[in-house]
Design a protein around this motif. Structure first.
Motif, mmCIF file in Angstrom:
data_model
loop_
_atom_site.group_PDB
_atom_site.id
_atom_site.type_symbol
_atom_site.label_atom_id
_atom_site.label_comp_id
_atom_site.label_asym_id
_atom_site.label_seq_id
_atom_site.Cartn_x
_atom_site.Cartn_y
_atom_site.Cartn_z
ATOM 1 N N GLN A 173 -20.336 7.825 4.754
ATOM 2 C CA GLN A 173 -19.592 9.020 4.375
ATOM 3 C C GLN A 173 -18.322 8.656 3.613
ATOM 4 O OE1 GLN A 173 -20.490 12.216 4.720
ATOM 5 N NE2 GLN A 173 -22.417 11.652 5.694
ATOM 6 N N HIS A 174 -17.718 7.539 3.991
ATOM 7 C CA HIS A 174 -16.487 7.092 3.332
ATOM 8 C C HIS A 174 -16.755 6.719 1.870
ATOM 9 C CE1 HIS A 174 -12.304 6.017 3.703
ATOM 10 N NE2 HIS A 174 -12.530 4.825 3.161
ATOM 11 N N VAL A 175 -17.914 6.150 1.597
ATOM 12 C CA VAL A 175 -18.284 5.873 0.204
ATOM 13 C C VAL A 175 -18.345 7.187 -0.573
ATOM 14 C CG1 VAL A 175 -20.122 5.023 -1.325
ATOM 15 C CG2 VAL A 175 -19.501 3.722 0.731
ATOM 16 N N LEU A 176 -18.962 8.210 0.017
ATOM 17 C CA LEU A 176 -19.029 9.511 -0.651
ATOM 18 C C LEU A 176 -17.637 10.111 -0.849
ATOM 19 C CD1 LEU A 176 -22.121 11.119 1.135
ATOM 20 C CD2 LEU A 176 -22.006 10.195 -1.196
ATOM 21 N N ARG A 177 -16.775 9.927 0.145
ATOM 22 C CA ARG A 177 -15.403 10.435 0.027
ATOM 23 C C ARG A 177 -14.701 9.817 -1.190
ATOM 24 N NH1 ARG A 177 -10.976 11.013 4.680
ATOM 25 N NH2 ARG A 177 -9.125 11.154 3.403
ATOM 26 N N HIS A 178 -14.836 8.501 -1.350
ATOM 27 C CA HIS A 178 -14.174 7.850 -2.486
ATOM 28 C C HIS A 178 -14.882 8.138 -3.801
ATOM 29 C CE1 HIS A 178 -10.769 6.048 -0.613
ATOM 30 N NE2 HIS A 178 -11.535 5.711 0.415
ATOM 31 N N ALA A 179 -16.172 8.414 -3.777
ATOM 32 C CA ALA A 179 -16.852 8.859 -5.005
ATOM 33 C C ALA A 179 -16.226 10.172 -5.473
ATOM 34 C CB ALA A 179 -18.353 9.032 -4.751
ATOM 35 N N GLY A 180 -15.936 11.063 -4.535
ATOM 36 C CA GLY A 180 -15.254 12.310 -4.885
ATOM 37 C C GLY A 180 -13.855 12.063 -5.422
ATOM 38 N N GLN A 181 -13.145 11.113 -4.829
ATOM 39 C CA GLN A 181 -11.803 10.767 -5.305
ATOM 40 C C GLN A 181 -11.880 10.241 -6.738
ATOM 41 O OE1 GLN A 181 -9.802 7.871 -2.857
ATOM 42 N NE2 GLN A 181 -7.998 7.804 -4.159
ATOM 43 N N MET A 182 -12.887 9.410 -7.016
ATOM 44 C CA MET A 182 -13.058 8.871 -8.365
ATOM 45 C C MET A 182 -13.354 9.990 -9.364
ATOM 46 S SD MET A 182 -15.379 5.543 -7.557
ATOM 47 C CE MET A 182 -15.096 4.630 -6.065
ATOM 48 N N GLU A 183 -14.155 10.953 -8.940
ATOM 49 C CA GLU A 183 -14.451 12.091 -9.825
ATOM 50 C C GLU A 183 -13.181 12.864 -10.142
ATOM 51 O OE1 GLU A 183 -17.445 13.907 -7.403
ATOM 52 O OE2 GLU A 183 -19.034 12.611 -8.188
ATOM 53 N N ARG A 184 -12.294 13.015 -9.157
ATOM 54 C CA ARG A 184 -11.028 13.722 -9.389
ATOM 55 C C ARG A 184 -10.138 12.951 -10.360
ATOM 56 N NH1 ARG A 184 -11.972 14.593 -4.017
ATOM 57 N NH2 ARG A 184 -10.462 13.023 -3.306
ATOM 58 N N VAL A 185 -10.194 11.611 -10.327
ATOM 59 C CA VAL A 185 -9.420 10.807 -11.277
ATOM 60 C C VAL A 185 -9.872 11.131 -12.698
ATOM 61 C CG1 VAL A 185 -9.030 8.450 -12.130
ATOM 62 C CG2 VAL A 185 -8.881 8.924 -9.678
ATOM 63 N N VAL A 186 -11.173 11.167 -12.923
ATOM 64 C CA VAL A 186 -11.702 11.446 -14.258
ATOM 65 C C VAL A 186 -11.349 12.862 -14.705
ATOM 66 C CG1 VAL A 186 -13.830 11.722 -15.593
ATOM 67 C CG2 VAL A 186 -13.565 9.761 -14.070
#
Length: 193
Positions: A173-186
């Motif tokens: 789940q933490h990997v998915l959380r940071h995938a979302g964070q990366m999407e917000r960066v873009v």
């Protein structure tokens, strides 16, 4: 995600989904884009990947030892109880949970600038290797491990002993959380083109 029949198959599906989301986002971006930060306080995409790699470097050996030492349990339950602390751990690290300050031992190398200086390609290669190791761990445990009974001590806080299921679910789940964070960066204003 596809239908799954064991906690380990569920966890493997989550790790695969996280890797797919991160690569869908990161593949094709330049090194400068992968290292760009929206602010001094926020992480770049590369820093997010570095953080996931730091966690994997510590958690994978502990989880692998636990699976190797687990007694055979051919009639393991299909549903697994995470327990109170296990449930709290998963809720704290999954997507949409309230941000928690990252412990210094889990942080990527500090960068006070608006860009990190990390080798994003190497970080992504390590991330892929780590994801493969999580998937192999899930496959190895599927046939004989009771994920709710096997306990693992956190490599970051030894007093925290949780069911194997809680750590695998939480880390995926933490990997998915940071995938979302990366999407917000873009999607944030100022992302370099």
């Amino acid at each position: 995600m596809p239908d799954v029949t064991t906690p380990f198959e569920h966890d493997a599906a989550v790790f695969r989904a996280g890797r797919d989301r991160i690569h869908a986002l990161a593949d094709g971006l330049s090194e400068a884009q992968l290292n760009w930060k929206p602010s001094h306080r926020e992480w770049s995409i590369a820093e997010c990947v570095a953080h996931l790699n730091i966690l994997a470097a510590q958690y994978l050996p502990a989880l692998q030892r636990a699976v190797e030492a687990a007694p055979p349990c051919p009639d393991r339950p299909r549903r697994v109880r995470l327990g109170l602390l296990g449930g709290l751990f998963v809720r704290a690290v999954r997507p949409g949970s309230r941000p928690v300050r990252t412990a210094p031992s889990m942080r990527p190398p500090a960068s006070g600038a608006l860009a990190s200086r990390l080798n994003a390609e190497a970080l992504l290669a390590t991330f892929d290797t780590d994801t493969d190791a999580y998937l192999a761990l899930c496959a190895a445990a599927t046939d004989h491990v009771d994920a709710g009974r096997v306990r693992v001590a956190s490599p970051f806080l030894r007093a925290l002993r949780l069911p194997l299921a809680a750590f695998l679910d939480g880390l995926g789940q933490h990997v998915l959380r940071h995938a979302g964070q990366m999407e917000r960066v873009v999607l944030s204003g100022g992302f370099p083109k």
